[in-house]
Motif scaffolding. Structure first.
Motif, mmCIF file in Angstrom:
data_model
loop_
_atom_site.group_PDB
_atom_site.id
_atom_site.type_symbol
_atom_site.label_atom_id
_atom_site.label_comp_id
_atom_site.label_asym_id
_atom_site.label_seq_id
_atom_site.Cartn_x
_atom_site.Cartn_y
_atom_site.Cartn_z
ATOM 1 N N ASP A 208 0.832 -1.199 0.000
ATOM 2 C CA ASP A 208 0.000 0.000 0.000
ATOM 3 C C ASP A 208 0.872 1.257 0.000
ATOM 4 O OD1 ASP A 208 -2.350 -1.426 -0.017
ATOM 5 O OD2 ASP A 208 -2.587 -1.392 2.163
ATOM 6 N N GLY A 209 1.980 1.229 0.734
ATOM 7 C CA GLY A 209 2.877 2.376 0.753
ATOM 8 C C GLY A 209 3.526 2.621 -0.594
ATOM 9 N N ILE A 210 3.948 1.556 -1.266
ATOM 10 C CA ILE A 210 4.570 1.699 -2.590
ATOM 11 C C ILE A 210 3.550 2.224 -3.597
ATOM 12 C CG2 ILE A 210 5.617 0.425 -4.505
ATOM 13 C CD1 ILE A 210 6.898 -1.407 -2.435
ATOM 14 N N LYS A 211 2.295 1.720 -3.522
ATOM 15 C CA LYS A 211 1.254 2.214 -4.430
ATOM 16 C C LYS A 211 0.996 3.703 -4.196
ATOM 17 C CE LYS A 211 -2.009 -0.732 -3.528
ATOM 18 N NZ LYS A 211 -3.346 -1.402 -3.589
ATOM 19 N N ALA A 212 1.014 4.110 -2.939
ATOM 20 C CA ALA A 212 0.795 5.523 -2.631
ATOM 21 C C ALA A 212 1.921 6.389 -3.183
ATOM 22 C CB ALA A 212 0.667 5.718 -1.116
ATOM 23 N N ASN B 113 1.418 6.891 -6.891
ATOM 24 C CA ASN B 113 0.090 7.348 -7.291
ATOM 25 C C ASN B 113 0.059 8.878 -7.299
ATOM 26 O OD1 ASN B 113 -2.581 7.873 -7.733
ATOM 27 N ND2 ASN B 113 -3.329 6.889 -5.862
ATOM 28 N N PRO B 114 0.027 9.518 -8.471
ATOM 29 C CA PRO B 114 0.057 10.987 -8.518
ATOM 30 C C PRO B 114 -1.255 11.641 -8.099
ATOM 31 C CG PRO B 114 -0.171 10.106 -10.727
ATOM 32 C CD PRO B 114 0.022 8.923 -9.822
ATOM 33 N N LEU C 80 7.618 12.642 -7.039
ATOM 34 C CA LEU C 80 8.990 12.156 -7.184
ATOM 35 C C LEU C 80 9.093 10.769 -6.537
ATOM 36 C CD1 LEU C 80 10.907 15.440 -6.207
ATOM 37 C CD2 LEU C 80 10.294 14.641 -8.498
ATOM 38 N N PRO C 81 8.435 9.782 -7.123
ATOM 39 C CA PRO C 81 8.353 8.468 -6.466
ATOM 40 C C PRO C 81 9.689 7.762 -6.317
ATOM 41 C CG PRO C 81 7.474 8.380 -8.710
ATOM 42 C CD PRO C 81 7.696 9.817 -8.395
#
Length: 632
Positions: free
Chosen positions: A44-48, A51-52, A64-65
């Motif tokens: 969930d943290g990586i998706k956030a 996620n722009p 700036l992922p």
């Protein structure tokens, strides 16, 4: 192998003392520790992070992922230890410096390896990079630097090998177009712009490289194929600009108006900044964290010199590109140029200035930005300067090689230059030792900047130096009477002293601030606290009501004041509105339970207390209210 070792060792020596530095309050806490998505490695943290469309305020107000993902890995391996974050920053800087050696060697040819290593060493130890490497929140500079430099190297070395070297010399052997290398460059560019959005100048750099290396044929078919290769990079740039526009509204990237009131005024102001950039590259004695260029139109000699200098650089770059297009840059005796160290000064300066200006173009405020001058903006533009310096040092060594005494003298001068650069980097690293040290140094450099003095005062306050902080907050208000946070903090410090005269001084400071900024809800809220401590509950209630009307985050404070004044019904109405925006706030739930209990509504009091205990079962205040309301 020896040049690579030299670059690595020089980089590590220049930043050997950063590992004892701590985090600072200049964005480190906001970006790194208050970011809920970068502490634990979860899906969930990586998706956030990628996620722009989520609230980017939690992620630095920028998309700036790759940067955020690198901080996530730092948290996973090092927790909150600042040493781990410094290891990452120095590691990326070392990688960039090593990549630059291979990039420069590919540009110049293997017969000019000495020039390549000298240029890479200048970049590795130059003190202007301390802000990018030492300041943890500037991870995006060193991270994007790695991808940009490796991408540029892969472009000229592997995508296809035709064309000359930058200054002539041996020609590359013709080779077939490599689709894998091309896709690799596209991927690296994607990583670069997802690390720092100002890396969007990369496609223009590729055009400059192809023109300089004579890899652009103007025959219609060949030119069409080359355009097809370049266009996807510009397409990625356009897509990124849309994402930046969507996500960076609360960051330092965008403001609504041009500095000085117009584009021309902004260019005048920015020209001084560009001139200061060149000065600090040549003479990195005074390095500044603060913005040194005023964000207003000033007609003075310094700006005039800066404007003239930048115009000169632009003219040089335009003439250089025009010469490239007409293929009139290199002399016929290409082979002798490299072997004897006789690099064409015009070609060298034209390429370096073009690289410098292209990399700075995204920060030129053509689209208004918050910042005018930042030394960290020089991380990529300084590559052109490093190449220029490395080639000139190589030229001096080549010309002195015929005389042992002269050669030894030149070698000694080169060593002194590198020792001086390394020493200045080491001393500058110490300025970032901790928050108070950083702002003490910066306040001495920018004594007339209210923003800097405010940060210095906050650092003093956090270190428990209340009297010194008081004096600095007062100084901020002399420089900028309308700075609301300074009045907030100054009044808070006076309230903490607790004397009647201090309360009166705080009231006067807040009243004056409200006269200047009547819609500043925080000032009304602070004034309410001062009135309550002074025993004036009616005025306190009025100020709380005004603060809550201006900003709903003060509704709970207003409800608390209503409760203290026995106005339970109105207090319940206000606290219920506060719960609509903060349904899981434990202090607000506790206040709602207290007001309900005071109104005699035990069922409602139990309901609020139980909601709070579901969130945190270990709240003694809520347990007490639950018992008083007849609950378990």
């Amino acid at each position: 192998m020896k040049p690579v070792v030299a670059v690595v060792v020089a980089s590590l020596l220049a930043y050997a003392n950063v590992f004892w530095n701590h985090f600072t309050d200049w964005d480190d806490r906001w970006l790194i520790f208050e970011n809920p998505h970068s502490h634990q490695l979860t899906w969930d943290g990586i998706k956030a992070i990628f996620n722009p469309w989520i609230d980017r305020q939690l992620l630095g107000a920028e998309f700036l992922p790759v940067r955020d993902l690198s901080w996530l890995m730092d948290h996973v391996f090092f927790g909150g230890n600042p040493v781990g974050f410094h290891i990452g920053d120095v590691f990326f800087h070392v990688l960039t410096s090593v990549a630059l050696f291979f990039f420069f060697r590919e540009l110049l040819g293997r017969s000019s390896e000495r020039a390549a290593v000298l240029a890479a060493l200048i970049f590795a130890v130059h003190p202007v990079h301390t802000e990018s490497v030492t300041w943890m929140s500037s991870r995006k500079d060193v991270l994007s630097g790695v991808f940009v430099v490796f991408g540029a190297y892969l472009w000229i070395a592997r995508v296809h090998g035709g064309g000359r070297r930058l200054f002539g010399g041996e020609a590359r052997e013709e080779s077939e177009f490599s689709l894998a290398a091309y896709l690799g460059v596209l991927f690296l560019y994607g990583l670069a712009i997802l690390s720092k959005s100002t890396a969007l100048s990369f496609p223009v750099l590729l055009v400059l490289l192809d023109l300089s290396l004579r890899r652009v044929s103007f025959r219609p078919a060949a030119l069409g194929r080359w355009c097809l290769k370049i266009l996807p990079f510009f397409g990625m740039t356009g897509l990124l600009m849309l994402v930046v526009r969507m996500t960076s509204g609360a960051s330092g990237l965008r403001v609504t108006e041009y500095h000085g009131g117009s584009l021309l005024a902004t260019l005048w102001i920015q020209s001084k900044a560009f001139f200061d950039y060149v000065l600090v590259l040549f003479f990195p004695v005074t390095l500044r964290t603060a913005v040194t260029v005023p964000k207003r139109f000033v007609l003075d000699f310094h700006h005039a010199v800066g404007c003239a200098f930048v115009l000169g650089l632009c003219v040089l770059s335009v003439v250089y590109v025009a010469a490239l297009l007409r293929r009139r840059v290199l002399p016929q005796r290409d082979k002798e140029i490299v072997e004897r160290g006789r690099f064409p000064l015009f070609h060298l300066s034209g390429f370096a200035s073009s690289w410098f200006l292209i990399c700075l173009l995204p920060m030129a405020n053509l689209i208004p930005m918050n910042w005018v001058y930042c030394e960290r903006y020089l991380y990529l533009p300084s590559i052109g300067f490093s190449l220029w310096g490395g080639v000139l040092l190589h030229r001096c060594l080549s010309r002195a090689s015929g005389s042992p005494k002269k050669y030894a003298l030149v070698v000694g001068g080169v060593v002194i230059v590198f020792l001086a650069l390394t020493g200045r980097t080491l001393t500058r690293n110490r300025d970032w030792k901790d928050n108070l040290t950083l702002w003490t140094v910066t306040a001495a450099q920018a004594p007339s900047s209210p923003d800097v003095i405010y940060a210095y005062a906050k650092a003093l306050e956090n270190e428990g130096k209340a009297e010194e902080a008081l004096a600095e907050f007062e100084r901020v208000l002399v420089l900028n009477p309308g700075k609301v946070p300074a009045r907030e903090n100054l009044s808070n410090l006076l309230v903490q002293k607790g004397r009647r005269e201090d309360l009166e001084a705080a009231r006067l400071i807040l009243t004056r601030g409200i006269a200047l900024s009547p819609d500043a809800a925080s000032l009304h809220n602070n004034l309410a606290v001062v009135h309550r401590l002074a025993g004036d509950r009616i005025e306190s209630l009025r100020s709380h009501e005004t603060a809550a009307r201006l900003d709903r985050k003060y509704r709970s404070a207003y409800a608390e004041s209503l409760y203290e004044n026995g106005r339970f019904k109105t207090g319940m109405e206000v606290v219920e509105k506060a719960l609509e925006t903060s349904p899981r706030s434990l202090p607000v739930l506790r206040l709602a339970a207290k007001i309900a209990l005071a109104m005699g509504d035990r069922g409602k009091a139990r309901g609020y207390a139980e909601r709070g205990l579901e969130i945190d079962p270990n709240r003694p205040g809520l347990k007490k209210i639950l018992r008083e309301a007849g609950g378990e």
